[in-house]
Design an enzyme around this catalytic site. Structure first.
Site, PDB file in Angstrom:
ATOM      1  CB  CYS A  28     -19.483 -18.949 -18.105  1.00 34.24           C
ATOM      2  SG  CYS A  28     -19.140 -18.986 -19.519  1.00 34.24           S
TER       3      CYS A  28
HETATM    4  N1  GLN Z   1     -15.120 -17.837 -23.966  1.00 30.74           N
HETATM    5  C1  GLN Z   1     -16.266 -18.409 -23.389  1.00 30.74           C
HETATM    6  C2  GLN Z   1     -17.122 -18.316 -24.115  1.00 30.74           C
HETATM    7  O1  GLN Z   1     -16.957 -16.951 -24.803  1.00 30.74           O
HETATM    8  C3  GLN Z   1     -16.407 -17.982 -22.667  1.00 30.74           C
HETATM    9  C4  GLN Z   1     -17.021 -18.688 -21.200  1.00 30.74           C
HETATM   10  C5  GLN Z   1     -16.549 -17.976 -19.604  1.00 30.74           C
HETATM   11  O2  GLN Z   1     -16.088 -18.048 -18.979  1.00 30.74           O
HETATM   12  N2  GLN Z   1     -17.579 -16.454 -20.653  1.00 30.74           N
HETATM   13  O3  GLN Z   1     -18.029 -19.354 -24.628  1.00 30.74           O
END
Ligand code: GLN
Length: 248
Positions: free
Chosen positions: A2
């Site tokens: 994210c």
């Molecule tokens: N592992 C988190 C999720 O799947 C990822 C958050 C991010 O950085 N994409 O929500």
């Protein structure tokens, strides 16, 4: 992975914060500049939390790409806030795409976001989850690493931990249980922002009466500082402190 941002300062329009800058969060959803190999686009939902008056924050979240949301542009143009946390999500493979998995997560005055991944999910962090009240596990926002991280931070906040310590201790225990995890956490109560840089990019820009933290600078202005890896930022609208986390 994210992208996220947090702003504290004089009220600004959400549109000016999220859409208008040349490398705005909305642009970062489809053309991020520095994902460090963790994904390509951030199309799996988004969320914006802001503080309206003295009350608890308001959230607007969706499970779809921010660039296609037809409601947010007008809402953002009409909304002014002096404290904002926003995120666009790229779901880790195997994790569900649903509104409740999109940051910010919230309780009371708190807003929280995670940019990154917990390695070895879920087995690596079973011992940490095991220390949480069963009720917290039954009511986890979503079956994702980010939601568990929020439950771990929130558990400390509920015990009146200092917010910087709540983030630092959570990063330390998860780093130990799940080495190689990327743990950029972002936490605010609308007055103070705490942000960790662990495995992902983080930048901060302070002006005399405002602070903006973001996974990536939203413009090419000279005031941006890149936060070194394994460091913690604690900021208010008029102060920024950066310190090393354990293992830096
Ligand atoms: N592992 C988190 C999720 O799947 C990822 C958050 C991010 O950085 N994409 O929500």
């Amino acid at each position: 992975m994210c992208r996220h941002l947090a702003y504290l300062g004089p009220p600004v329009s959400l549109r000016g914060l999220l859409y208008d800058p040349p490398y705005s969060l909305v642009r970062q959803s489809w053309a991020p500049r520095n994902m460090r190999g963790g994904g390509t686009v951030n199309a799996d939902g988004f969320g914006v939390g802001w503080y309206a008056g003295d009350g608890d924050p308001v959230r607007y979240r969706r499970a779809a790409p921010i660039w296609g949301d037809v409601t947010l542009p007008a809402l953002a143009a009409a909304t002014l806030a002096g404290a904002v946390l926003a995120a666009v999500r790229s779901a880790t493979v195997g994790m569900p795409v649903q509104e409740s998995a999109a940051a910010p997560f919230a309780e009371g005055r708190w807003l929280f976001s995670h940019n990154g991944v917990v390695r070895g999910w879920p087995d690596s962090v079973v011992p940490l989850a095991d220390r949480l009240p069963v009720r917290d596990l039954l009511t986890l926002d979503a079956p994702t690493d980010s939601a568990l991280l929020w439950a771990l931070v929130r558990h400390r906040l509920r015990a009146d931990a200092d917010p910087a310590e709540a983030v630092a201790e959570t990063v330390a225990e998860v780093s130990e249980a799940a080495p190689g995890s990327r743990l950029n956490l972002l936490l605010t109560d609308g007055r103070t922002v705490v942000a960790s840089a662990v495995g992902h990019a983080l930048s901060v820009r302070a002006t005399p009466d405002a602070v903006l933290l973001a996974s990536e600078p939203v413009d090419d202005d000279p005031g941006w500082r890149s936060v070194p890896d394994r460091h913690l930022v604690v900021a208010t609208s008029t102060s920024v402190r950066v310190r090393a986390l354990a293992g830096a």
